[in-house]
Design a protein around this motif. Structure first.
Motif, PDB file in Angstrom:
ATOM      1  N   LEU A 209       8.018  16.845  -9.077  1.00  0.00           N
ATOM      2  CA  LEU A 209       9.427  16.914  -9.435  1.00  0.00           C
ATOM      3  C   LEU A 209      10.153  15.739  -8.794  1.00  0.00           C
ATOM      4  CD1 LEU A 209      10.137  20.729  -8.898  1.00  0.00           C
ATOM      5  CD2 LEU A 209       9.842  19.549 -11.073  1.00  0.00           C
ATOM      6  N   VAL A 210      11.002  15.081  -9.551  1.00  0.00           N
ATOM      7  CA  VAL A 210      11.765  13.957  -9.021  1.00  0.00           C
ATOM      8  C   VAL A 210      13.251  14.203  -9.269  1.00  0.00           C
ATOM      9  CG1 VAL A 210       9.967  12.194  -9.170  1.00  0.00           C
ATOM     10  CG2 VAL A 210      11.334  12.713 -11.187  1.00  0.00           C
ATOM     11  N   LYS A 211      14.071  13.765  -8.323  1.00  0.00           N
ATOM     12  CA  LYS A 211      15.512  13.922  -8.413  1.00  0.00           C
ATOM     13  C   LYS A 211      16.160  12.588  -8.764  1.00  0.00           C
ATOM     14  CE  LYS A 211      15.750  18.256  -7.178  1.00  0.00           C
ATOM     15  NZ  LYS A 211      16.267  19.292  -8.106  1.00  0.00           N
ATOM     16  N   ARG A 212      17.294  12.684  -9.434  1.00  0.00           N
ATOM     17  CA  ARG A 212      18.050  11.491  -9.799  1.00  0.00           C
ATOM     18  C   ARG A 212      18.225  10.576  -8.583  1.00  0.00           C
ATOM     19  NH1 ARG A 212      21.902  10.599 -13.775  1.00  0.00           N
ATOM     20  NH2 ARG A 212      21.746  12.801 -14.388  1.00  0.00           N
ATOM     21  N   GLY A 213      17.885   9.268  -8.774  1.00  0.00           N
ATOM     22  CA  GLY A 213      18.027   8.301  -7.699  1.00  0.00           C
ATOM     23  C   GLY A 213      16.857   8.245  -6.739  1.00  0.00           C
ATOM     24  N   GLN A 214      15.813   9.058  -6.973  1.00  0.00           N
ATOM     25  CA  GLN A 214      14.656   9.072  -6.072  1.00  0.00           C
ATOM     26  C   GLN A 214      13.758   7.866  -6.330  1.00  0.00           C
ATOM     27  OE1 GLN A 214      12.537  12.828  -5.913  1.00  0.00           O
ATOM     28  NE2 GLN A 214      10.596  11.819  -5.424  1.00  0.00           N
ATOM     29  N   LEU A 215      13.224   7.266  -5.261  1.00  0.00           N
ATOM     30  CA  LEU A 215      12.342   6.108  -5.363  1.00  0.00           C
ATOM     31  C   LEU A 215      11.030   6.519  -6.022  1.00  0.00           C
ATOM     32  CD1 LEU A 215      11.795   3.106  -4.576  1.00  0.00           C
ATOM     33  CD2 LEU A 215      10.738   4.015  -2.475  1.00  0.00           C
ATOM     34  N   ILE A 216      10.618   5.764  -7.056  1.00  0.00           N
ATOM     35  CA  ILE A 216       9.354   6.065  -7.732  1.00  0.00           C
ATOM     36  C   ILE A 216       8.432   4.849  -7.811  1.00  0.00           C
ATOM     37  CG2 ILE A 216      10.295   7.958  -9.120  1.00  0.00           C
ATOM     38  CD1 ILE A 216      10.541   5.982 -11.458  1.00  0.00           C
ATOM     39  N   GLY A 217       8.937   3.657  -7.468  1.00  0.00           N
ATOM     40  CA  GLY A 217       8.088   2.474  -7.544  1.00  0.00           C
ATOM     41  C   GLY A 217       8.864   1.225  -7.190  1.00  0.00           C
ATOM     42  N   ALA A 218       8.280   0.067  -7.574  1.00  0.00           N
ATOM     43  CA  ALA A 218       8.922  -1.220  -7.278  1.00  0.00           C
ATOM     44  C   ALA A 218       8.653  -2.177  -8.430  1.00  0.00           C
ATOM     45  CB  ALA A 218       8.394  -1.791  -5.969  1.00  0.00           C
ATOM     46  N   ILE A 219       9.573  -3.083  -8.630  1.00  0.00           N
ATOM     47  CA  ILE A 219       9.457  -4.065  -9.718  1.00  0.00           C
ATOM     48  C   ILE A 219       8.245  -4.973  -9.487  1.00  0.00           C
ATOM     49  CG2 ILE A 219      10.512  -6.237 -10.504  1.00  0.00           C
ATOM     50  CD1 ILE A 219      13.097  -4.858 -10.803  1.00  0.00           C
ATOM     51  N   GLY A 220       7.593  -5.298 -10.612  1.00  0.00           N
ATOM     52  CA  GLY A 220       6.442  -6.198 -10.558  1.00  0.00           C
ATOM     53  C   GLY A 220       6.304  -6.946 -11.869  1.00  0.00           C
ATOM     54  N   THR A 221       5.116  -7.444 -12.114  1.00  0.00           N
ATOM     55  CA  THR A 221       4.852  -8.179 -13.354  1.00  0.00           C
ATOM     56  C   THR A 221       3.467  -7.842 -13.883  1.00  0.00           C
ATOM     57  OG1 THR A 221       4.824 -10.391 -14.362  1.00  0.00           O
ATOM     58  CG2 THR A 221       4.030 -10.212 -12.080  1.00  0.00           C
ATOM     59  N   THR A 222       3.089  -6.570 -13.707  1.00  0.00           N
ATOM     60  CA  THR A 222       1.783  -6.116 -14.165  1.00  0.00           C
ATOM     61  C   THR A 222       1.803  -5.903 -15.671  1.00  0.00           C
ATOM     62  OG1 THR A 222       2.398  -3.833 -13.698  1.00  0.00           O
ATOM     63  CG2 THR A 222       1.260  -5.018 -11.952  1.00  0.00           C
ATOM     64  N   GLY A 223       0.610  -5.929 -16.269  1.00  0.00           N
ATOM     65  CA  GLY A 223       0.494  -5.715 -17.708  1.00  0.00           C
ATOM     66  C   GLY A 223       0.897  -6.951 -18.488  1.00  0.00           C
ATOM     67  N   ARG A 224       1.392  -6.743 -19.689  1.00  0.00           N
ATOM     68  CA  ARG A 224       1.777  -7.847 -20.586  1.00  0.00           C
ATOM     69  C   ARG A 224       3.197  -8.288 -20.217  1.00  0.00           C
ATOM     70  NH1 ARG A 224       3.688  -8.648 -25.991  1.00  0.00           N
ATOM     71  NH2 ARG A 224       2.474 -10.246 -27.092  1.00  0.00           N
ATOM     72  N   SER A 225       3.298  -9.213 -19.293  1.00  0.00           N
ATOM     73  CA  SER A 225       4.588  -9.614 -18.740  1.00  0.00           C
ATOM     74  C   SER A 225       4.572 -11.099 -18.408  1.00  0.00           C
ATOM     75  CB  SER A 225       4.886  -8.792 -17.481  1.00  0.00           C
ATOM     76  OG  SER A 225       6.005  -9.277 -16.794  1.00  0.00           O
ATOM     77  N   THR A 226       5.724 -11.732 -18.492  1.00  0.00           N
ATOM     78  CA  THR A 226       5.843 -13.153 -18.166  1.00  0.00           C
ATOM     79  C   THR A 226       6.497 -13.388 -16.814  1.00  0.00           C
ATOM     80  OG1 THR A 226       7.999 -13.297 -19.267  1.00  0.00           O
ATOM     81  CG2 THR A 226       6.041 -13.754 -20.603  1.00  0.00           C
ATOM     82  N   GLY A 227       6.940 -12.323 -16.148  1.00  0.00           N
ATOM     83  CA  GLY A 227       7.578 -12.463 -14.849  1.00  0.00           C
ATOM     84  C   GLY A 227       8.042 -11.115 -14.332  1.00  0.00           C
TER      85      GLY A 227
END
Length: 306
Positions: free
Chosen positions: A256-274
Motif C-alpha cells: 500500500l502506498v500513500k499520496r506523496g510517498q517515495l517509490i523510486g528515483a529518476i533515471g534513464t533505464t529502458g528506451r530513453s535518451t536521457g
C-alpha cells in the motif's frame, strides 16, 4: 370486662358486665354523632354563608388556583425554553449544512426570495398558548430531524468526495522538474517517426526522488525493455498510474502506498535518451492525459516549461 358499683344508697354492690359489642356500639354512636354534627355544620355554613367558613373556603380556592397557575406557568416556561433551544438548533444546522455543502461541492437550491407586502400598526403582544407552543415545538422537532437527515446525506457525499480525491493522481510525482514531452502525438525521439506518447515526461537529474501521485496498491515493480525500471500503481475504480525509466525502485508489488510517498528515483533505464520520468495515467487500461488530473492539484501550475 366487669365494673362493680358500690353506693350507700344500694343495699348490695352491683356488677355491670361490658361486652365487646357494647364497646363497638358506643364507638358507632360517637362516630355517627361526629359525622352528623360535621354535616349539619357544613350545611349551615354554606346555607347561611358564615364568614369564618366562607373565608376558609375562599382561601383554599385561592391556594388551589395559585397552584394551578404556577403549574401552567412553569410548563409554559419549560416549553418556551425548549422552543428556544430547538430554534437555536435549527439555525446551527442551517449554518452547518451550508458549510458541509460548500466543502462537498454540492450546489444547494437557493430559496426563492419573495417581496413582502407592506405591513405596520401598533405592537400588541400575543403570548403563545400551551397548544400553540406544543405545535411549534413539534414542527421544529420535525425540522431538526429533516435537517439531520440532510446532513447525513451531505456527510456521505463529502466522504465519497474525500475518498475519490485521495485516489485521484493529482500530486506532482517529481518536484523541481522541467516539463518535457506532453501527452499526444510527437516525433519519436529515437526512431524519428510520428508516434503516440501516452504520458508526459518530467526532466530532472538522475536520482531525483519520485513519489506516488495518489493512494493505491503497487501492481508491479519490475524491469521492462521499453520502460526500464517501471512501477504501476492501482488507485481503484479502474484508475492506475505508471512511473517509468527509474534508476531505482523503492516499492514492492502488493504494498500500500500513500499520496506523496517515495517509490523510486529518476533515471534513464529502458528506451530513453536521457534522465527523466515518464508518467502515465490509465483508465481501464486506456491512456489518459495526466495533465488533466495534475491540474486539479496546486503544484502542476508551478512546473517549469521548456
Amino acid at each position: 370486662m366487669q365494673i362493680i358499683l358500690v353506693s350507700r344508697h344500694l343495699k348490695a354492690a352491683r356488677t355491670i358486665t361490658i361486652m365487646p359489642r357494647h364497646v363497638v356500639a358506643v364507638l358507632a354512636v360517637v362516630l355517627t354523632l361526629v359525622f352528623s354534627a360535621s354535616a349539619i355544620f357544613s350545611w349551615l355554613s354554606v346555607h347561611f354563608r358564615l364568614p369564618l367558613v366562607e373565608d376558609l373556603m375562599l382561601s383554599l380556592q385561592r391556594q388551589e388556583s395559585q397552584k394551578s397557575r404556577d403549574y401552567v406557568s412553569n410548563n409554559l416556561q419549560l416549553m418556551a425554553t425548549r422552543l428556544g433551544e430547538l430554534q437555536a438548533q435549527v439555525l446551527q444546522l442551517d449554518a452547518l449544512s451550508e458549510r458541509v455543502a460548500n466543502l462537498s461541492g454540492i450546489k444547494r437550491e437557493a430559496p426563492v426570495a419573495r417581496a413582502k407586502a407592506g405591513q405596520g400598526g401598533p405592537y400588541l403582544p400575543a403570548p403563545m398558548t400551551e397548544s400553540a407552543l406544543q405545535g411549534e415545538i413539534e414542527r421544529l422537532m420535525a425540522t431538526v430531524e429533516r435537517k439531520t437527515d440532510e446532513l447525513a446525506v451531505l456527510e456521505s457525499r463529502l466522504l465519497e468526495k474525500k475518498v475519490r480525491d485521495r485516489l485521484l493522481p493529482t500530486t506532482l510525482p517529481v518536484k523541481d522538474a522541467t516539463l518535457g514531452s506532453p501527452f499526444g502525438h510527437r516525433s519519436d525521439p529515437i526512431a524519428g517517426l510520428r508516434a503516440m506518447h501516452e504520458g508526459i515526461d518530467f526532466t530532472a537529474e538522475t536520482g531525483t526522488p519520485v513519489v506516488v501521485a495518489a493512494d493505491g496498491v503497487v501492481l508491479s515493480a519490475e524491469y521492462h525493455p521499453d520502460f526500464g525500471n517501471v512501477i504501476d500503481v492501482d488507485h481503484g475504480e479502474g484508475l492506475s498510474s505508471r512511473y517509468a525509466h527509474l534508476s531505482r525502485i523503492d516499492a514492492k508489488p502488493g504494498s500500500l502506498v500513500k499520496r506523496g510517498q517515495l517509490i523510486g528515483a529518476i533515471g534513464t533505464t529502458g528506451r530513453s535518451t536521457g534522465p527523466h520520468l515518464h508518467f502515465e495515467v490509465r483508465m481501464f487500461g486506456v491512456a489518459q492525459d495526466p495533465a488533466l488530473f495534475l491540474k486539479k492539484g496546486v503544484e502542476f501550475a508551478q512546473v517549469k516549461r521548456r
